[in-house]
Scaffold this active site. Structure first.
Site, PDB file in Angstrom:
ATOM      1  N   HIS A   1       8.428 -18.658  70.242  1.00  0.00           N
ATOM      2  CA  HIS A   1       7.825 -19.987  70.390  1.00  0.00           C
ATOM      3  C   HIS A   1       8.757 -21.025  70.996  1.00  0.00           C
ATOM      4  CE1 HIS A   1      10.100 -20.778  66.729  1.00  0.00           C
ATOM      5  NE2 HIS A   1       9.881 -22.066  66.888  1.00  0.00           N
TER       6      HIS A   1
HETATM    7  C1  UD1 Z   1       8.692 -27.220  65.565  1.00  0.00           C
HETATM    8  C2  UD1 Z   1      10.198 -27.519  65.585  1.00  0.00           C
HETATM    9  C3  UD1 Z   1      10.966 -26.200  65.730  1.00  0.00           C
HETATM   10  C4  UD1 Z   1      10.543 -25.184  64.691  1.00  0.00           C
HETATM   11  C5  UD1 Z   1       9.028 -25.017  64.755  1.00  0.00           C
HETATM   12  C6  UD1 Z   1       8.544 -24.048  63.712  1.00  0.00           C
HETATM   13  C7  UD1 Z   1      10.815 -29.623  66.664  1.00  0.00           C
HETATM   14  C8  UD1 Z   1      11.438 -30.224  67.876  1.00  0.00           C
HETATM   15  N1  UD1 Z   1      10.573 -28.322  66.739  1.00  0.00           N
HETATM   16  O1  UD1 Z   1       8.358 -26.669  66.825  1.00  0.00           O
HETATM   17  O2  UD1 Z   1      12.342 -26.481  65.554  1.00  0.00           O
HETATM   18  O3  UD1 Z   1      11.159 -23.965  64.979  1.00  0.00           O
HETATM   19  O4  UD1 Z   1       8.415 -26.294  64.544  1.00  0.00           O
HETATM   20  O5  UD1 Z   1       7.203 -23.787  63.843  1.00  0.00           O
HETATM   21  O6  UD1 Z   1      10.586 -30.329  65.699  1.00  0.00           O
HETATM   22  N2  UD1 Z   1       0.699 -27.257  67.281  1.00  0.00           N
HETATM   23  C9  UD1 Z   1      -0.497 -26.835  66.763  1.00  0.00           C
HETATM   24  N3  UD1 Z   1      -0.731 -27.009  65.427  1.00  0.00           N
HETATM   25  C10 UD1 Z   1       0.172 -27.594  64.607  1.00  0.00           C
HETATM   26  C11 UD1 Z   1       1.384 -28.037  65.151  1.00  0.00           C
HETATM   27  C12 UD1 Z   1       1.636 -27.856  66.473  1.00  0.00           C
HETATM   28  O7  UD1 Z   1      -1.330 -26.311  67.462  1.00  0.00           O
HETATM   29  O8  UD1 Z   1      -0.100 -27.712  63.410  1.00  0.00           O
HETATM   30  C13 UD1 Z   1       0.965 -27.070  68.714  1.00  0.00           C
HETATM   31  C14 UD1 Z   1       0.636 -28.291  69.540  1.00  0.00           C
HETATM   32  O9  UD1 Z   1       0.228 -27.869  70.774  1.00  0.00           O
HETATM   33  C15 UD1 Z   1       1.994 -28.963  69.648  1.00  0.00           C
HETATM   34  C16 UD1 Z   1       2.919 -27.773  69.761  1.00  0.00           C
HETATM   35  O10 UD1 Z   1       2.343 -26.798  68.888  1.00  0.00           O
HETATM   36  O11 UD1 Z   1       2.092 -29.825  70.736  1.00  0.00           O
HETATM   37  C17 UD1 Z   1       4.339 -28.074  69.367  1.00  0.00           C
HETATM   38  O12 UD1 Z   1       4.386 -28.572  68.033  1.00  0.00           O
HETATM   39  P1  UD1 Z   1       5.687 -29.357  67.551  1.00  0.00           P
HETATM   40  O13 UD1 Z   1       5.538 -29.768  66.153  1.00  0.00           O
HETATM   41  O14 UD1 Z   1       6.039 -30.402  68.551  1.00  0.00           O
HETATM   42  O15 UD1 Z   1       6.829 -28.303  67.687  1.00  0.00           O
HETATM   43  P2  UD1 Z   1       6.881 -26.739  67.349  1.00  0.00           P
HETATM   44  O16 UD1 Z   1       6.901 -25.990  68.619  1.00  0.00           O
HETATM   45  O17 UD1 Z   1       5.877 -26.374  66.324  1.00  0.00           O
END
Ligand code: UD1
Length: 362
Positions: free
Chosen positions: A203
């Site tokens: 991811h």
């Molecule tokens: C975040 C953390 C990362 C951790 C990961 C674990 C940061 C910068 N990154 O990354 O360190 O390893 O969590 O999972 O804080 N999304 C969904 N549903 C959700 C949340 C997110 O679909 O409940 C999708 C959305 O498209 C979103 C993308 O995932 O834009 C990224 O989510 P985000 O919370 O920004 O970062 P992660 O990649 O989940």
């Protein structure tokens, strides 16, 4: 009673916070905030159900967005909470955007911060987590570290020794607490597996955002799956990119939604090897005694290499490393205490509570 506010926001925070909340129960007045960075039930709700975490006292519903948008939303929400509540201490976990946001707000309001999992360094500033860790550590009053290398990094960055406490790894407390529920037979049944299999998770932006990088990794994963079935629970981030790059359920690849905590670790426990770019999985695989190939040029968790089952692999190196792992006799599972990183013994939560309580009483 002193007031402690814990800030959680995304999947990896929950197993780190659970043992700390449990160890501080009844000893301080605790408030659990969920920033809402992860809002998908499969990345959030299931962890509260499975880990017996208390319901969050407050959910800020910050949600997704650019780094600035997300970090700002958490900051605005927390400023109000901290101003009203005036806690004696804010506890932040790991290296996500919510961690940094909470530390910044608390520091500006003059509220002390404790950082659980302080001092890890990948020395790779292209990782958003590395930025979050470095800034959070500079703003923290109590630095609670999981491995000895982290003590050295903090010392070199000028953090006073009396603020640094080597307490072990609370995520491993959670793993050891639930070990009996990691049911590999159930995992096999769920994913239609008999015989050996592999697990992969992917991811990180560096692996799933760049079309050329993701195409190369997808072709490596398909090749790995020709050796034995490969189960891939897909994080919502990157799912589209991986599928666009050709990841599909063919040649032994089994795609699934994100799995709950015990189902995922049951699957990992029974796997011949894990291929990942996650931080937490490197640690969990090491303690479970499952070989781990980390598809990254660096790791902020080198102790999983020196005292665990982890090795770093380039995209070209995945298949040779996998073949080497498959040729080795399987290690003892889970890894016996003496083969684990120091203090990854299931008692980090109580040690963290002890540090916090004596600091609050000072
Ligand atoms: C975040 C953390 C990362 C951790 C990961 C674990 C940061 C910068 N990154 O990354 O360190 O390893 O969590 O999972 O804080 N999304 C969904 N549903 C959700 C949340 C997110 O679909 O409940 C999708 C959305 O498209 C979103 C993308 O995932 O834009 C990224 O989510 P985000 O919370 O920004 O970062 P992660 O990649 O989940």
């Amino acid at each position: 009673m002193k007031t402690v506010v814990h800030i959680t926001g995304a999947r990896p925070n929950f197993p780190k916070a659970a043992p700390v909340l449990a160890a501080l129960d009844q000893k301080v007045d605790q408030m659990l905030v969920h920033t809402g960075q992860h809002y998908d039930d499969r990345l959030s709700r299931v962890f509260f159900d499975e880990l017996a975490l208390p319901e969050p006292d407050l959910n800020l519903n910050a949600g997704s967005g650019s780094h600035a948008t997300q970090t700002a939303a958490v900051m605005v929400g927390l400023e109000q909470v901290f101003t009203e509540r005036r806690p004696d201490l804010v506890v932040v976990y790991g290296d996500i955007n919510s961690t940094l946001a909470a530390a910044l707000v608390a520091a500006k309001l003059g509220i002390p911060v404790a950082h659980v999992e302080a001092g890890l360094r990948s020395f790779d500033m292209t990782m958003p987590e590395e930025v979050n860790r470095r800034v959070t550590d500079q703003l923290s009053d109590l630095l609670l570290v999981t491995s000895a290398d982290a003590v050295g990094h903090l010392a070199r960055e000028g953090v006073a020794a009396e603020r640094i406490h080597f307490v072990g790894n609370p995520m491993i407390d959670t793993l050891l607490t639930h070990l009996d529920r990691f049911d590999e037979a159930a995992a096999r049944k769920q994913h239609g597996l008999d015989g050996d299999y592999l697990v992969a998770t992917l991811h990180r932006p560096s692996n799933v955002d760049d079309p050329a990088a993701v195409r190369q990794l997808v072709s490596v994963l398909h090749e790995a799956a020709e050796r034995m079935p490969l189960v891939i629970p897909l994080h919502p981030r990157g799912r589209a990119g991986l599928e666009k790059a050709g990841l599909d359920a063919s040649s032994g690849v089994k795609l699934t939604d994100p799995l709950p905590y015990t189902a995922f670790l049951g699957l990992v426990r029974g796997a011949r090897a894990v291929l990942t770019d996650s931080g937490g999985v490197q640690e969990e695989a090491s303690v479970l005694g499952v070989p781990c190939l980390t598809m990254r040029p660096n790791t902020e968790r080198p102790v999983t290499i020196t005292h665990g089952t982890n090795r770093l692999v380039t995209p070209h190196g995945v298949l040779p490393a996998l073949d080497a792992v498959l040729a080795e006799p399987p290690a003892t599972r889970p890894a016996p205490l003496e083969k684990r990183p120091p203090l990854w013994d299931g008692a980090a939560g109580p040690r963290i509570a002890e540090v916090i309580l004596s600091w609050l009483a000072r």
